[in-house]
Scaffold this motif. Structure first.
Motif: not given
Ligand code: ZN
Lengths: 321, 230
Positions: A134, A136, A138-139, A190, B59
């Protein structure tokens, strides 16, 4: 001219593999002068286009280049269709299908060096195309974060042990937290936490490619790690700057268990020593069977003051677990 | 460094003497006052720090604390050398050199892999200062033998570790007061007065060894003997 191919850092799905540093403490692996020119593989993978990959890798190179106390610079030449692991005198970063390593390897860096001098003349970073990637957040594993780690190897850096892990019930280790891009185990799929360089990484690259200011403005702490009078090899020694709250580490090596933590801005430091038990010792050392992990976490008995351009001596005594 | 500092103090006093030569004499008081004393300098917290790692939270960018520290500069005995020049019956200027060896007590807590622990680091601390002294002549007592005063000024602080490596330097302001008591007041000697002096000061440091770079306040108390001449 004799050339040696050194496998310098692969990344198992959660753990990066062994790398090629410190085979010989007297031979430092390092590029010569000038920008390091690299090509980017042009493959599109599901979720990661060639262009998105190029940009993510470019950001990772830029992070290393932005370290103000290091002189390493990079130039992207363009896309290539060549396999990253071909020994062609061209430094390439790209996806690779056939992975001969552990099937949990995320990426691998190989270095082509001049035997004797240790000068790096080619370095390739291969990302495992079979892994979910990934760009961005994401996963999938973060291309930029893994590239940041592998570029550290490309520059000649080894693994750093500033991090904490736990064993997974299913085998392997999971990172709880890390304080260096060069920790041998990656953040989870992630996560984009690994996109940032830390003080330890900046000290490492600045030690290899120092600006004149860096050499004048920083000092080091050196000493021995001992346990009941015997030398301890492979102890992880971390210098904690009590004012800036940064951590820079290194290992005790050699028959005398000597360590040097370099690239430290002047100031008061606390030295913490811990056994190398948060990752396999062989992800740090080629000769890992001499690594002693049977001791408790300890601290130096007093604050160590680092002066610019000087080495402060501090010996560490540890006790068995 | 210490020797250099000392010679600067002497130079300042000599310069002060030159400037003050035209001031009206303070008969029977002694123009130059030399004092040597001992006292204590109170301890204070110098702050804390945390060794943190980046947590593997996905994140969120959370922090993981590896360990925390808290440090205190402990109360210490202090030695004090003072040279004063009397400008008038009320005003005097003083240069001082103070020396102490405070201990830095550091406590390590919350280490994920080790228990709490503490350790000590000895510092050598030098303070070179200049002060203005105001003698409160209206409050003199015991036939003028007991003389209260107020004092205020600025100083320069140097703190060295046990290897004489400079740990920190900085400025320190002080304000306080005390009393001088003349034990001996010979009439026809170059020695004008011999006495004892007690004083308390508030010391405000802007720099010096500190983990958080904050202004810190401590109290110093001194008892000294002095000799006033000329
Ligand atoms: Zn690696």
């Amino acid at each position: 001219m004799v050339l040696a191919f050194v496998l310098a850092g692969a990344s198992p799905l959660e753990a990066y593999l062994k790398l090629g540093f410190a085979q010989d403490p007297d031979q430092v692996l390092r590029w010569g002068g000038g920008p390091i020119r690299y090509f980017v593989g042009d493959r599109d993978l599901p979720g990661v286009s060639g262009e998105a990959f190029r940009q993510a890798v470019g950001r990772a190179f830029a992070s290393w280049e932005a370290v103000p106390t290091a002189t390493a610079t990079f130039t992207e030449v363009g896309f290539t269709g060549l396999s990253p692991l071909s020994e062609d005198g061209v430094t390439t970063v790209g996806f690779e299908d056939v992975f001969d390593f552990d099937d949990r390897v995320l990426a691998v860096t190989s270095l082509l060096t001049r035997t004797g001098s240790g000068e790096i003349i080619e370095a390739d970073i291969a990302f495992n195309a079979a892994v979910a990637w990934s760009t961005d957040g994401q996963s999938g594993f973060d291309v930029e974060a893994i590239a940041l780690h592998e570029i550290g190897h490309l520059l000649g850096l080894g693994h750093s042990a500033i991090g904490e892990t736990e064993l997974r019930p299913t085998g392997g280790r999971r990172v709880i937290a890390s304080g260096t891009a060069m920790f041998p185990i990656a953040f989870s799929s992630g996560s984009i936490e690994g996109r940032r360089l830390h003080a330890d990484d900046r000290a490492g690259v600045s030690d290899l490619y120092p600006t004149p200011e860096f050499q004048q403005a920083t000092g080091s702490i050196s000493g021995r790690v001992q346990k009941g009078g015997a030398s301890v090899v492979g102890a992880h020694v971390v210098a904690f700057n009590m004012q800036t709250e940064t951590l820079v580490g290194n290992f005790s090596i050699g028959s005398e268990g000597r360590f040097v933590v370099a690239g430290l801005p002047p100031g008061p430091y606390l030295l913490r020593v811990e056994p190398l038990d948060d990752a396999d010792p062989d992800s740090f050392f080629q000769d890992s069977d001499t690594v002693d992990v049977d001791f408790r976490v300890g601290f130096a008995s007093q604050i160590v003051t680092v002066r610019a351009g000087a080495d402060a001596v501090a010996d560490l005594e540890v006790v068995s677990k | 460094m210490t020797r250099g500092g000392r010679s600067r103090v002497v130079a300042a006093v000599v310069l002060g003497a030159g400037l003050a030569a035209s001031a009206p004499p303070a008969a029977g008081q002694g123009r130059l006052e030399i004092g040597v004393g001992v006292g204590a300098i109170s301890g204070y917290q110098i702050g804390g720090a945390e060794a943190t790692l980046t947590a593997n939270t996905g994140s969120g960018g959370g922090e993981f604390t590896l360990f925390s520290i808290e440090s205190e500069l402990e109360t210490a005995i202090a030695l004090d050398l003072r040279l004063g020049w009397r400008l008038s019956r009320i005003f005097a200027v003083e240069a001082g050199l103070g020396y102490a060896t405070p201990n830095v007590a550091t406590q390590v807590t919350g280490d994920v892999e080790a228990g709490s622990r503490s350790f000590d680091t000895a510092l050598s601390q030098w303070i070179i200062d200049g002060s203005v002294v105001v003698h409160l002549t209206a409050l003199e007592a015991v036939d003028g033998r007991l003389r209260p005063f107020l004092v205020g000024g600025l100083g320069y602080l140097r703190q060295l570790d046990d290897g004489s490596v400079l740990v920190a330097s900085g400025r320190a302001a002080h304000a306080g007061g005390g009393v001088k008591y003349a034990l001996w007041n010979p009439a026809d000697s170059w020695i004008q007065r011999v006495g004892v002096r007690a004083e308390l000061r508030l010391l405000i440091r802007n720099d010096g060894f500190d983990l958080e770079d904050r202004r810190r306040t401590s109290v110093t108390g001194h008892a000294s003997v002095f000799l006033a001449v000329f």
